[in-house]
Design an enzyme around this catalytic site. Structure first.
Site, mmCIF file in Angstrom:
data_model
loop_
_atom_site.group_PDB
_atom_site.id
_atom_site.type_symbol
_atom_site.label_atom_id
_atom_site.label_comp_id
_atom_site.label_asym_id
_atom_site.label_seq_id
_atom_site.Cartn_x
_atom_site.Cartn_y
_atom_site.Cartn_z
ATOM 1 N N ARG A 86 0.832 -1.200 0.000
ATOM 2 C CA ARG A 86 0.000 0.000 0.000
ATOM 3 C C ARG A 86 0.870 1.255 0.000
ATOM 4 O O ARG A 86 0.523 2.270 -0.594
ATOM 5 C CB ARG A 86 -0.917 -0.005 1.232
ATOM 6 C CG ARG A 86 -1.946 -1.125 1.216
ATOM 7 C CD ARG A 86 -2.743 -1.150 2.491
ATOM 8 N NE ARG A 86 -3.752 -2.208 2.495
ATOM 9 C CZ ARG A 86 -3.535 -3.443 2.902
ATOM 10 N NH1 ARG A 86 -2.342 -3.817 3.313
ATOM 11 N NH2 ARG A 86 -4.509 -4.344 2.890
ATOM 12 N N ASP B 183 -9.981 -4.213 8.589
ATOM 13 C CA ASP B 183 -9.112 -5.221 9.218
ATOM 14 C C ASP B 183 -9.845 -5.847 10.412
ATOM 15 O O ASP B 183 -9.764 -7.056 10.643
ATOM 16 C CB ASP B 183 -7.817 -4.586 9.731
ATOM 17 C CG ASP B 183 -7.152 -3.706 8.684
ATOM 18 O OD1 ASP B 183 -5.988 -3.928 8.368
ATOM 19 O OD2 ASP B 183 -7.829 -2.777 8.180
ATOM 20 N N ARG C 197 -12.419 -8.259 9.215
ATOM 21 C CA ARG C 197 -11.769 -9.511 8.778
ATOM 22 C C ARG C 197 -11.370 -10.337 10.001
ATOM 23 O O ARG C 197 -11.538 -11.564 10.031
ATOM 24 C CB ARG C 197 -10.520 -9.200 7.936
ATOM 25 C CG ARG C 197 -10.854 -8.706 6.535
ATOM 26 C CD ARG C 197 -9.608 -8.245 5.787
ATOM 27 N NE ARG C 197 -9.924 -7.964 4.387
ATOM 28 C CZ ARG C 197 -9.280 -7.088 3.636
ATOM 29 N NH1 ARG C 197 -8.275 -6.393 4.138
ATOM 30 N NH2 ARG C 197 -9.606 -6.904 2.378
ATOM 31 N N HIS D 195 -3.714 0.470 8.660
ATOM 32 C CA HIS D 195 -4.513 -0.465 7.861
ATOM 33 C C HIS D 195 -3.525 -1.310 7.076
ATOM 34 O O HIS D 195 -2.812 -0.800 6.220
ATOM 35 C CB HIS D 195 -5.433 0.304 6.915
ATOM 36 C CG HIS D 195 -5.960 -0.529 5.776
ATOM 37 N ND1 HIS D 195 -6.686 -1.666 5.966
ATOM 38 C CD2 HIS D 195 -5.850 -0.379 4.432
ATOM 39 C CE1 HIS D 195 -7.007 -2.180 4.794
ATOM 40 N NE2 HIS D 195 -6.510 -1.419 3.840
HETATM 41 P P1 6V0 Z 1 -10.114 1.324 -9.499
HETATM 42 O O1 6V0 Z 1 -11.127 0.268 -9.773
HETATM 43 O O2 6V0 Z 1 -8.950 1.452 -10.414
HETATM 44 O O3 6V0 Z 1 -10.889 2.724 -9.424
HETATM 45 C C1 6V0 Z 1 -10.262 3.942 -9.227
HETATM 46 C C2 6V0 Z 1 -11.142 5.014 -9.858
HETATM 47 O O4 6V0 Z 1 -10.572 6.285 -9.550
HETATM 48 C C3 6V0 Z 1 -11.234 4.914 -11.365
HETATM 49 O O5 6V0 Z 1 -12.594 4.911 -11.775
HETATM 50 C C4 6V0 Z 1 -10.499 6.164 -11.864
HETATM 51 O O6 6V0 Z 1 -11.032 6.678 -13.082
HETATM 52 C C5 6V0 Z 1 -10.743 7.101 -10.685
HETATM 53 N N1 6V0 Z 1 -9.805 8.220 -10.629
HETATM 54 C C6 6V0 Z 1 -8.448 8.205 -10.812
HETATM 55 N N2 6V0 Z 1 -7.958 9.446 -10.662
HETATM 56 C C7 6V0 Z 1 -8.996 10.259 -10.383
HETATM 57 C C8 6V0 Z 1 -9.126 11.645 -10.115
HETATM 58 N N3 6V0 Z 1 -8.077 12.470 -10.127
HETATM 59 N N4 6V0 Z 1 -10.363 12.137 -9.866
HETATM 60 C C9 6V0 Z 1 -11.456 11.339 -9.839
HETATM 61 N N5 6V0 Z 1 -11.384 10.011 -10.097
HETATM 62 C C10 6V0 Z 1 -10.180 9.480 -10.352
HETATM 63 O O7 6V0 Z 1 -9.507 1.159 -8.035
HETATM 64 P P2 6V0 Z 1 -10.235 0.509 -6.764
HETATM 65 O O8 6V0 Z 1 -11.613 1.041 -6.681
HETATM 66 O O9 6V0 Z 1 -10.002 -0.945 -6.737
HETATM 67 O O10 6V0 Z 1 -9.347 1.123 -5.579
HETATM 68 C C11 6V0 Z 1 -9.440 2.505 -5.262
HETATM 69 C C12 6V0 Z 1 -8.521 2.844 -4.097
HETATM 70 O O11 6V0 Z 1 -9.013 2.208 -2.906
HETATM 71 C C13 6V0 Z 1 -7.078 2.308 -4.274
HETATM 72 O O12 6V0 Z 1 -6.174 3.281 -3.799
HETATM 73 C C14 6V0 Z 1 -7.060 1.069 -3.408
HETATM 74 O O13 6V0 Z 1 -5.779 0.720 -2.991
HETATM 75 C C15 6V0 Z 1 -7.948 1.525 -2.260
HETATM 76 N N6 6V0 Z 1 -8.481 0.468 -1.395
HETATM 77 C C16 6V0 Z 1 -8.639 0.781 -0.089
HETATM 78 C C17 6V0 Z 1 -9.103 -0.152 0.815
HETATM 79 C C18 6V0 Z 1 -9.225 0.229 2.260
HETATM 80 O O14 6V0 Z 1 -9.449 -0.627 3.120
HETATM 81 N N7 6V0 Z 1 -9.064 1.473 2.589
HETATM 82 C C19 6V0 Z 1 -9.480 -1.440 0.377
HETATM 83 C C20 6V0 Z 1 -9.375 -1.730 -0.944
HETATM 84 C C21 6V0 Z 1 -8.810 -0.814 -1.920
#
Ligand code: 6V0
Length: 325
Positions: free
Chosen positions: A105, A165, A168, A192
């Site tokens: 991360r 976490d 889980r 996390h």
């Molecule tokens: P994803 O499916 O790639 O979605 C990310 C989205 O963000 C996409 O639709 C992009 O178009 C959009 N995006 C990118 N840049 C911008 C911007 N500047 N403005 C607006 N939109 C933008 O990723 P996913 O949804 O799987 O993960 C998103 C984030 O959540 C990542 O950083 C993961 O690591 C994080 N997670 C956090 C968790 C937690 O427990 N906090 C758990 C899982 C994932």
């Protein structure tokens, strides 16, 4: 007379304000899982979606709107323009890049900081009284970054932190004990992910502390090897990412739970991100409600747990020192 005028006699102009508007920035796997959980659980009836991809955000909006008849009168709007987020009680940020297989991360930090620099001022411009909830990783660091960028008081910037976490952990305890996860009480605090701290001293079922039954529980000298439960928690995301490419459902449900606590002013306790020593943001059990974080529960930690927490804070502070704002 048009059909609409034949049907309705206007008494006053309608308002769109539902008092529970939530904006989700980033309509990827995490964002949409959170949206789906919030809409189907009735957490909010007013969702705004924002993403950089105009096509994707419109597609997600239409798909959800087509399900409106199966939900509870939800208003769903979407745009690449942050004006759509105006008047939000909560803005949840799930935008940015996610880990690829083999990445930690912490590898994501500068890339996602740059994403937040664009997002946070826009959100505050349209919803100056909002509570910001961060899910993008590394979530602890990015919650700190958001706090810095926003200038908001700490109680209005919350990271999803170890809420996931802990969920889980409770699931894995439930599997080992044969007791429902909702009846297995235990907290994971700190970072996390990789350096998270399981508070074994407080794990209990109906007030019966497992550490009273097994004084070594969770430690290296525990002959029953309960520490493997926490090791599995740490490995969870890596395992799911390896298998399906991303994690979504559990984090979506976790975000929906935190949003519900805020929107209903629940005063319920959740492991949420909050600033501690060294200006690091780490998860501690927080009392949540409509104004954000009300209190932090003073958990009596063992020396070992405290030491681990301090270690987590140090790691966070080191990474934070290298961020370019
Ligand atoms: P994803 O499916 O790639 O979605 C990310 C989205 O963000 C996409 O639709 C992009 O178009 C959009 N995006 C990118 N840049 C911008 C911007 N500047 N403005 C607006 N939109 C933008 O990723 P996913 O949804 O799987 O993960 C998103 C984030 O959540 C990542 O950083 C993961 O690591 C994080 N997670 C956090 C968790 C937690 O427990 N906090 C758990 C899982 C994932």
């Amino acid at each position: 007379m048009e059909t609409l005028s034949k049907l309705l006699q206007p008494i006053q102009k309608k308002t769109d304000d539902t008092g529970n508007k939530v904006t989700v920035v980033g309509v990827g796997q995490v964002g949409m899982a959170a949206v789906f959980a919030m809409l189907t659980q009735g957490v909010t009836s007013n969702i705004a979606l924002v993403d950089v991809s105009a096509e994707k955000v419109k597609g997600e909006m239409l798909d959800l709107q087509h399900g409106s008849a199966f939900m509870r009168n939800a208003k769903i709007s979407a745009s690449t323009d942050y004006a759509v987020s105006a008047g939000s009680k909560i803005c949840i940020v799930t935008a940015g890049v996610r880990q690829r297989e083999g990445e930690t991360r912490l590898d994501l930090v500068q890339r996602n900081t740059d994403v937040l620099k664009m997002i946070i001022p826009q959100l505050l411009k349209h919803s100056p009284d909002t509570i910001l909830m961060i899910a993008s990783n590394p979530v602890d660091i990015l919650t700190f970054v958001t706090w810095k960028l926003s200038g908001l008081p700490k109680q209005r910037v919350i990271g999803s932190g170890t809420n996931l976490d802990s969920a889980r952990f409770r699931y894995l305890l439930s599997e080992r004990l044969g007791i429902a996860p909702t009846s297995c009480h235990g907290y994971i605090i700190g970072e996390h992910g990789d350096t998270s701290v399981p508070v074994w001293s407080g794990v209990n079922i109906a007030g019966v502390r497992l550490s009273d039954l097994n004084k070594d529980i969770g430690s290296a000298c525990d002959t029953e090897n309960w520490k493997v439960v926490h090791e599995k928690v740490v490995q969870s995301a890596y395992e799911v990412i390896k298998l399906k490419g991303y994690t979504s459902w559990a984090i979506g449900l976790s975000l929906a739970q935190l949003a519900r606590a805020i929107l209903t002013n629940a005063h319920s306790v959740h492991p949420g991100e909050h600033g501690i020593e060294d200006e690091a943001f780490l998860s501690l059990p927080c009392v949540l409600g409509t104004c954000g974080v009300y209190d932090i529960v003073r958990q009596p930690l063992t020396d070992n747990e405290l030491q681990q927490l301090r270690k987590s804070a140090k790691v966070m502070a080191q990474v934070q020192a290298g961020i370019k704002f």
